[in-house]
Write a protein that holds these residues in place. Structure first.
Motif, PDB file in Angstrom:
ATOM      1  N   LEU A 170      27.371   1.699 -16.440  1.00  0.00           N
ATOM      2  CA  LEU A 170      28.113   0.438 -16.796  1.00  0.00           C
ATOM      3  C   LEU A 170      29.571   0.709 -16.599  1.00  0.00           C
ATOM      4  O   LEU A 170      30.120   1.518 -17.302  1.00  0.00           O
ATOM      5  CB  LEU A 170      27.774   0.158 -18.021  1.00  0.00           C
ATOM      6  N   PRO A 171      30.423  -0.140 -16.027  1.00  0.00           N
ATOM      7  CA  PRO A 171      31.782  -0.274 -15.661  1.00  0.00           C
ATOM      8  C   PRO A 171      32.648  -0.491 -16.609  1.00  0.00           C
ATOM      9  O   PRO A 171      33.716  -1.334 -16.541  1.00  0.00           O
ATOM     10  CB  PRO A 171      32.145  -0.926 -14.261  1.00  0.00           C
ATOM     11  N   ILE A 172      32.329  -0.343 -18.015  1.00  0.00           N
ATOM     12  CA  ILE A 172      33.106  -0.701 -19.033  1.00  0.00           C
ATOM     13  C   ILE A 172      33.593   0.092 -20.232  1.00  0.00           C
ATOM     14  O   ILE A 172      32.568   1.012 -20.394  1.00  0.00           O
ATOM     15  CB  ILE A 172      32.424  -1.861 -19.785  1.00  0.00           C
ATOM     16  N   ASP A 173      34.699   0.447 -20.552  1.00  0.00           N
ATOM     17  CA  ASP A 173      35.264   1.382 -21.665  1.00  0.00           C
ATOM     18  C   ASP A 173      34.853   0.761 -22.946  1.00  0.00           C
ATOM     19  O   ASP A 173      35.643  -0.397 -23.337  1.00  0.00           O
ATOM     20  CB  ASP A 173      36.550   1.974 -21.358  1.00  0.00           C
ATOM     21  N   LEU A 174      34.011   1.385 -23.693  1.00  0.00           N
ATOM     22  CA  LEU A 174      33.532   0.416 -25.160  1.00  0.00           C
ATOM     23  C   LEU A 174      34.681   0.810 -26.120  1.00  0.00           C
ATOM     24  O   LEU A 174      34.619  -0.018 -27.027  1.00  0.00           O
ATOM     25  CB  LEU A 174      32.373   0.859 -25.413  1.00  0.00           C
ATOM     26  N   GLY A 175      35.790   1.633 -25.740  1.00  0.00           N
ATOM     27  CA  GLY A 175      36.377   2.013 -27.025  1.00  0.00           C
ATOM     28  C   GLY A 175      37.587   0.852 -27.221  1.00  0.00           C
ATOM     29  O   GLY A 175      37.934   0.396 -26.404  1.00  0.00           O
ATOM     30  N   GLY A 176      37.496   0.729 -28.601  1.00  0.00           N
ATOM     31  CA  GLY A 176      38.557  -0.452 -29.247  1.00  0.00           C
ATOM     32  C   GLY A 176      37.918  -1.744 -29.072  1.00  0.00           C
ATOM     33  O   GLY A 176      38.669  -2.693 -29.464  1.00  0.00           O
ATOM     34  N   LEU A 177      36.876  -2.209 -28.263  1.00  0.00           N
ATOM     35  CA  LEU A 177      36.579  -3.496 -28.222  1.00  0.00           C
ATOM     36  C   LEU A 177      35.736  -4.127 -29.569  1.00  0.00           C
ATOM     37  O   LEU A 177      34.837  -3.400 -29.942  1.00  0.00           O
ATOM     38  CB  LEU A 177      35.547  -3.727 -26.919  1.00  0.00           C
ATOM     39  N   ASP A 178      36.128  -5.027 -29.758  1.00  0.00           N
ATOM     40  CA  ASP A 178      35.531  -5.867 -31.302  1.00  0.00           C
ATOM     41  C   ASP A 178      35.115  -7.287 -31.004  1.00  0.00           C
ATOM     42  O   ASP A 178      34.898  -7.923 -31.886  1.00  0.00           O
ATOM     43  CB  ASP A 178      36.481  -5.574 -32.301  1.00  0.00           C
ATOM     44  N   ALA A 196      26.735 -14.554 -24.044  1.00  0.00           N
ATOM     45  CA  ALA A 196      27.540 -14.202 -25.420  1.00  0.00           C
ATOM     46  C   ALA A 196      26.486 -14.205 -26.496  1.00  0.00           C
ATOM     47  O   ALA A 196      26.460 -13.390 -27.518  1.00  0.00           O
ATOM     48  CB  ALA A 196      28.271 -15.668 -25.609  1.00  0.00           C
ATOM     49  N   LEU A 197      25.161 -14.735 -26.208  1.00  0.00           N
ATOM     50  CA  LEU A 197      23.929 -14.962 -27.198  1.00  0.00           C
ATOM     51  C   LEU A 197      23.549 -13.573 -27.136  1.00  0.00           C
ATOM     52  O   LEU A 197      23.235 -13.001 -28.408  1.00  0.00           O
ATOM     53  CB  LEU A 197      22.929 -15.878 -27.018  1.00  0.00           C
ATOM     54  N   LYS A 198      23.482 -12.826 -25.869  1.00  0.00           N
ATOM     55  CA  LYS A 198      23.001 -11.457 -26.181  1.00  0.00           C
ATOM     56  C   LYS A 198      23.592 -10.426 -27.078  1.00  0.00           C
ATOM     57  O   LYS A 198      22.973  -9.682 -27.627  1.00  0.00           O
ATOM     58  CB  LYS A 198      22.861 -10.966 -24.709  1.00  0.00           C
ATOM     59  N   ILE A 199      24.901 -10.542 -26.948  1.00  0.00           N
ATOM     60  CA  ILE A 199      25.681  -9.648 -27.715  1.00  0.00           C
ATOM     61  C   ILE A 199      25.727  -9.879 -29.129  1.00  0.00           C
ATOM     62  O   ILE A 199      25.790  -8.987 -30.099  1.00  0.00           O
ATOM     63  CB  ILE A 199      27.185  -9.230 -27.064  1.00  0.00           C
ATOM     64  N   ARG A 200      25.643 -11.155 -29.400  1.00  0.00           N
ATOM     65  CA  ARG A 200      25.534 -11.564 -30.961  1.00  0.00           C
ATOM     66  C   ARG A 200      24.062 -10.957 -31.531  1.00  0.00           C
ATOM     67  O   ARG A 200      23.967 -10.596 -32.580  1.00  0.00           O
ATOM     68  CB  ARG A 200      25.667 -13.102 -30.927  1.00  0.00           C
ATOM     69  N   GLU A 201      23.099 -11.440 -30.698  1.00  0.00           N
ATOM     70  CA  GLU A 201      21.890 -11.268 -31.049  1.00  0.00           C
ATOM     71  C   GLU A 201      21.606  -9.480 -31.292  1.00  0.00           C
ATOM     72  O   GLU A 201      21.101  -9.090 -32.348  1.00  0.00           O
ATOM     73  CB  GLU A 201      20.707 -11.458 -30.229  1.00  0.00           C
ATOM     74  N   ALA A 202      21.821  -8.681 -30.304  1.00  0.00           N
ATOM     75  CA  ALA A 202      21.362  -7.425 -30.034  1.00  0.00           C
ATOM     76  C   ALA A 202      22.551  -6.563 -30.813  1.00  0.00           C
ATOM     77  O   ALA A 202      21.940  -5.316 -31.438  1.00  0.00           O
ATOM     78  CB  ALA A 202      21.395  -7.001 -28.782  1.00  0.00           C
ATOM     79  N   ALA A 203      23.600  -6.990 -30.923  1.00  0.00           N
ATOM     80  CA  ALA A 203      24.799  -5.999 -31.529  1.00  0.00           C
ATOM     81  C   ALA A 203      25.333  -6.415 -32.556  1.00  0.00           C
ATOM     82  O   ALA A 203      26.299  -6.086 -33.099  1.00  0.00           O
ATOM     83  CB  ALA A 203      25.585  -5.490 -30.192  1.00  0.00           C
ATOM     84  N   ALA A 205      27.760  -8.604 -32.903  1.00  0.00           N
ATOM     85  CA  ALA A 205      29.164  -8.577 -32.439  1.00  0.00           C
ATOM     86  C   ALA A 205      29.634  -9.968 -32.212  1.00  0.00           C
ATOM     87  O   ALA A 205      29.165 -11.134 -32.023  1.00  0.00           O
ATOM     88  CB  ALA A 205      29.538  -7.751 -30.935  1.00  0.00           C
ATOM     89  N   TRP A 206      31.101 -10.179 -32.585  1.00  0.00           N
ATOM     90  CA  TRP A 206      31.892 -11.396 -32.345  1.00  0.00           C
ATOM     91  C   TRP A 206      31.848 -11.701 -30.685  1.00  0.00           C
ATOM     92  O   TRP A 206      32.512 -11.033 -30.160  1.00  0.00           O
ATOM     93  CB  TRP A 206      33.388 -11.128 -32.851  1.00  0.00           C
ATOM     94  N   SER A 207      31.293 -12.911 -30.445  1.00  0.00           N
ATOM     95  CA  SER A 207      31.156 -13.046 -29.204  1.00  0.00           C
ATOM     96  C   SER A 207      31.422 -14.775 -28.979  1.00  0.00           C
ATOM     97  O   SER A 207      31.195 -15.456 -29.864  1.00  0.00           O
ATOM     98  CB  SER A 207      29.976 -12.869 -28.470  1.00  0.00           C
ATOM     99  N   SER A 227      39.832  -7.664 -27.208  1.00  0.00           N
ATOM    100  CA  SER A 227      39.218  -8.555 -26.712  1.00  0.00           C
ATOM    101  C   SER A 227      38.631  -8.116 -25.277  1.00  0.00           C
ATOM    102  O   SER A 227      39.417  -7.476 -24.442  1.00  0.00           O
ATOM    103  CB  SER A 227      39.740  -9.805 -26.544  1.00  0.00           C
ATOM    104  N   LEU A 228      37.329  -8.474 -24.741  1.00  0.00           N
ATOM    105  CA  LEU A 228      36.782  -8.254 -23.505  1.00  0.00           C
ATOM    106  C   LEU A 228      36.456  -9.684 -22.829  1.00  0.00           C
ATOM    107  O   LEU A 228      35.693 -10.401 -23.778  1.00  0.00           O
ATOM    108  CB  LEU A 228      35.541  -7.546 -23.249  1.00  0.00           C
TER     109      LEU A 228
END
Length: 292
Positions: A170-178, A196-203, A205-207, A227-228
């Motif tokens: 996955l080409p994304i650095d997760l560090g510091g993302l909220d 956006a729904l996927k990351i709210r449901e699974a994690a 997270a604020w999306s 922010s990403l």
């Protein structure tokens, strides 16, 4: 099937297998010249939006999308397409029950012998893409791939592109993302909402999700270095520059939007793992909403 094992990785194979039903999908979804309403709840409502845009773009006729749970003034639709993975969603069943006589009712589902079948004239059975997880991943993407093919789009480049993307980290650095923002345009606005729904449901997270060019009209105010912001189906360089000035990370979408949605699914699983969460069993949610 769990989204943490091979469910995401199996999607390209399932898409190819689903194309065996292309003739039936053309009959049920293309219907040149007919006025069509597409409905669903949650993920299915976002897929409905994407399908409606694609069908009109293909020149097949007026196509509207709506939430099955929202009352609407009836228009002279010739056909209603209802999307429900489980076939048990109360609001979808109620909406189909109220469809006037003579209007063709098509149900897209992963469980053909479910209660919704009573209110269907035709069923597009996607049982092979069904999943046990509360969180949907492969069912909506399989349907969208089949639907695109039925409407006349060449889907082979999309399948190949997703296979190639899944073979890489996955080409994304997760560090510091909220904070996770997904922007789409045209049919990809539905994909952005689904991401956006996927990351709210699974994690948990604020999306957020918005049309690409609407992002400047207020939502940009909360962009920050955590922010990403991911643009689906658009490479708007000027907007990307405006977002970067906030310190946010910007991702410009692939030329194949389904690559972005599948990568967003992978990101949701990765963030869930980072937070020690089970992405298959989100808190407060069930696989189907059944109201008494």
């Amino acid at each position: 099937m769990s989204i943490t094992d091979d469910e995401i990785a199996t999607q390209p194979r399932l898409w190819r297998e689903a194309l065996a039903g292309l003739d039936q999908a053309r009959d049920l979804l293309a219907a040149p010249g007919e006025k069509v309403l597409v409905i669903g709840c949650g993920t299915s409502a976002f897929v409905a939006e994407s399908l409606a845009f694609l069908r009109e773009e293909a020149g097949l006729g007026v196509t509207d999308a709506g939430y099955a749970s929202e009352p609407r003034v009836w228009r002279d639709w010739d056909r209603v397409v209802a999307i429900t993975r489980s076939g048990t969603t109360t609001e979808v069943i109620a909406a189909l029950r109220d469809v006037p006589a003579g209007v063709r009712r098509v149900v897209v589902t992963g469980v053909a012998d479910s209660p919704v079948a009573e209110f269907a004239d035709d069923i597009l059975d996607l049982a092979a893409a069904d999943e046990k997880s509360v969180v949907q991943t492969r069912f909506p993407t399989t349907f969208l791939t089949l639907a695109r093919a039925a409407l006349g789009y060449d889907v082979e480049p999309a399948i190949t592109a997703v296979e190639e993307a899944l073979a890489l980290p996955l080409p994304i650095d997760l560090g510091g993302l909220d904070h996770f923002v997904y922007l789409g345009t045209g049919w990809t606005h539905g994909l952005a909402q689904e991401a956006a729904l996927k990351i709210r449901e699974a994690a948990q997270a604020w999306s957020e999700s918005y049309p690409v060019l609407d992002y400047r009209h207020g939502p940009l105010a909360v962009a920050h270095p955590g922010s990403l912001v991911w643009l689906f189906g658009s490479a708007d360089a000027a907007l990307a520059d405006d977002i970067r000035r906030t310190g946010a990370t910007v991702l410009l979408g692939s030329t194949e939007p389904l690559v972005d949605l599948v990568q967003a699914q992978r990101l949701a699983v990765a963030i869930a793992a980072q937070r020690g969460l089970d992405p298959d069993q989100p808190r407060h949610l069930t696989r189907s909403i059944i109201l008494s």
